[in-house]
Design an enzyme around this catalytic site. Sequence first.
Site, PDB file in Angstrom:
ATOM      1  N   GLY A  33     -41.161  -4.056  30.311  1.00  0.00           N
ATOM      2  CA  GLY A  33     -40.998  -4.607  31.655  1.00  0.00           C
ATOM      3  C   GLY A  33     -42.164  -5.432  32.148  1.00  0.00           C
ATOM      4  N   CYS A 242      -7.513  -8.044  35.052  1.00  0.00           N
ATOM      5  CA  CYS A 242      -7.573  -9.367  34.429  1.00  0.00           C
ATOM      6  C   CYS A 242      -6.161  -9.881  34.169  1.00  0.00           C
ATOM      7  CB  CYS A 242      -8.372  -9.293  33.136  1.00  0.00           C
ATOM      8  SG  CYS A 242      -8.278 -10.797  32.144  1.00  0.00           S
ATOM      9  N   CYS A 245      -5.730 -10.042  30.017  1.00  0.00           N
ATOM     10  CA  CYS A 245      -5.732  -8.867  29.151  1.00  0.00           C
ATOM     11  C   CYS A 245      -5.450  -7.579  29.925  1.00  0.00           C
ATOM     12  CB  CYS A 245      -7.051  -8.754  28.402  1.00  0.00           C
ATOM     13  SG  CYS A 245      -8.429  -8.282  29.459  1.00  0.00           S
ATOM     14  N   CYS A 267     -11.262 -11.963  33.063  1.00  0.00           N
ATOM     15  CA  CYS A 267     -12.507 -11.436  32.505  1.00  0.00           C
ATOM     16  C   CYS A 267     -13.515 -12.569  32.378  1.00  0.00           C
ATOM     17  CB  CYS A 267     -12.290 -10.873  31.106  1.00  0.00           C
ATOM     18  SG  CYS A 267     -11.388  -9.344  31.061  1.00  0.00           S
ATOM     19  N   CYS A 273     -12.112 -10.256  26.380  1.00  0.00           N
ATOM     20  CA  CYS A 273     -10.747 -10.510  26.855  1.00  0.00           C
ATOM     21  C   CYS A 273      -9.824 -10.817  25.667  1.00  0.00           C
ATOM     22  CB  CYS A 273     -10.775 -11.686  27.816  1.00  0.00           C
ATOM     23  SG  CYS A 273      -9.303 -11.883  28.809  1.00  0.00           S
TER      24      CYS A 273
END
Lengths: 281, 272
Positions: A33, A242, A245, A267, A273
């Site tokens: 980080g 979605c 899908c 998506c 997807c």
Amino acid sequence: MTSLTQNFNFAYLDEQTKRTIRRTLLKAIAIPGHQIPFGSREMPLSYGWGTGGMQVTAAVIGQDDVFKVIDQGADDTTNAVNIRRFFEKVCGVETTESTSAATLIQTRHRIPETPLQEGQIMVYQVPIPEPLRWLEPSEVETRKMHALSEYGPMYVRLYEDITQFGQIATAYDYPVMVNQRYLMRPSPIPRFDNPKLNMSPAIQLFGAGREKRIYAVPPYTEVKSLDFEDYPFQVETWDKACEFCGSTESYLDEVVTDNDGGRLWICSDTDFCRSRGKREE
Amino acid sequence: MITDCDEARLITMQDRLVPLLTVERLSKAYGAVVACDRVSLSLYPGQVLGIIGESGSGKTTLLKAIATHLPIDSGRVCYTSTAGQALDLHELPLPRRRQLMRTEWGFVQQNPRDGLRMNVTAGANIGERLMEVGGRHYGQIRQTAGLWLDQVEISQARMDDFPHTFSGGMQQRLQLARVLVTSPRLVLMDEPTGGLDVSVQAKLLDLIRSLVRTLQLSVILVTHDIGVVRLLAHRLLVMQGGQVVEAGLTDQVLDDPQHPYTQQLVSATLVP
């Protein structure tokens, strides 16, 4: 190999530069980080288009890698297509659109829906690496704040969000604490993706070309999104599925289809997807 | 005969005999200009020390040097912490020093714009120090912020308003609340009433006086206004050209000034 590759060093950057970037990456992984400065080079692309991510990719890519690039989750948008073609040209590596087949994934603004695995490397394109930038304009001061873990002002921003909107309204680039020590910008991924950063088996590398910073989250590292005890961190949810899908678990994009207010929810991760669509057929 | 009760009081009296802050021969120069020339002072718990002098006499530099906002050329600033340790502030490691500044110390700026975050709400301004010392509960932070708005006589309805919608006097009171929320022991004030009109000044002074008494604050107050020190300060330091020319009890210094500069200063005051 095409004739073009012979005019370039493998992966475009010269070996010396790649070594400096690798050294920076090692340091970044050793201090999860923490932002490490590096000598960002000119790339054949303007700053702000993913030059940081490309330099990190160039430093870690090998002949055996299978490379995938996504932009907002999609493999077929301008940024993704161009970066993929670029590395095809200068490395001659195999490319893919499948998340699970890839060993190296460069991304802008998303983490794939398909869970990452051990051995995979994620490379994030970062526009602004400093999480405290809009709170404290001085770089000298923000470095001191990181050194001393003084992250109170970040909470002031979250407090303001709750006060004004009744919830933490930061939708992307949601600040996280890495390994309980450094405050980090996860790059502009939606906060929906933040939980995927936590304890991820993949190596996650972040490159900011214009700002000349590299940072990293090593595998299996705790990444916690900031929140208040009485306003815990939450991801976005949709009351739709979605259109293609039927997924209800993925991050959905709203697409305007005509001038009469028609719209679709699909998506954002095209590979996810498509693979779901295939399974259902 | 000493009873238990007396003994308890004796201990607090004992505490009061240990200075909270001691400045020893502090010097600070800007090139050839000596802003503070071997200034020494001590501040005891619960005391308000006024520093008075004309513009350029070095009083603000002294205050900033005490607050370690400025490096000093020589001398010592010694602070007795809550734990009873004597700390040399300019030698103290940076993390410890910054932590002290956030918890046991407070600094009230002359211009509230320097002391407040103007682009966040009043509540967040008060809450910031709480969040800096680990406050992570939104409801509690808000509740505390509300209590402090009450203390400084700002309506709780203004909690979600931005400081730039406040009047000058309100901004200054908000700054007080922001500083006092972590219950500091020592507050440094740089001309807290500068730029306010007389009636607002009077209200603010009244508020500061009552807060100092109820919270048992120790204060170093820098001003060029004799009326302010007469009202607030127990002890007084008169500065001229970077040097302390006179020091003592406020009433004594103002009623019977010894140094020619102090005499001039006192006689120059307009008496309505």
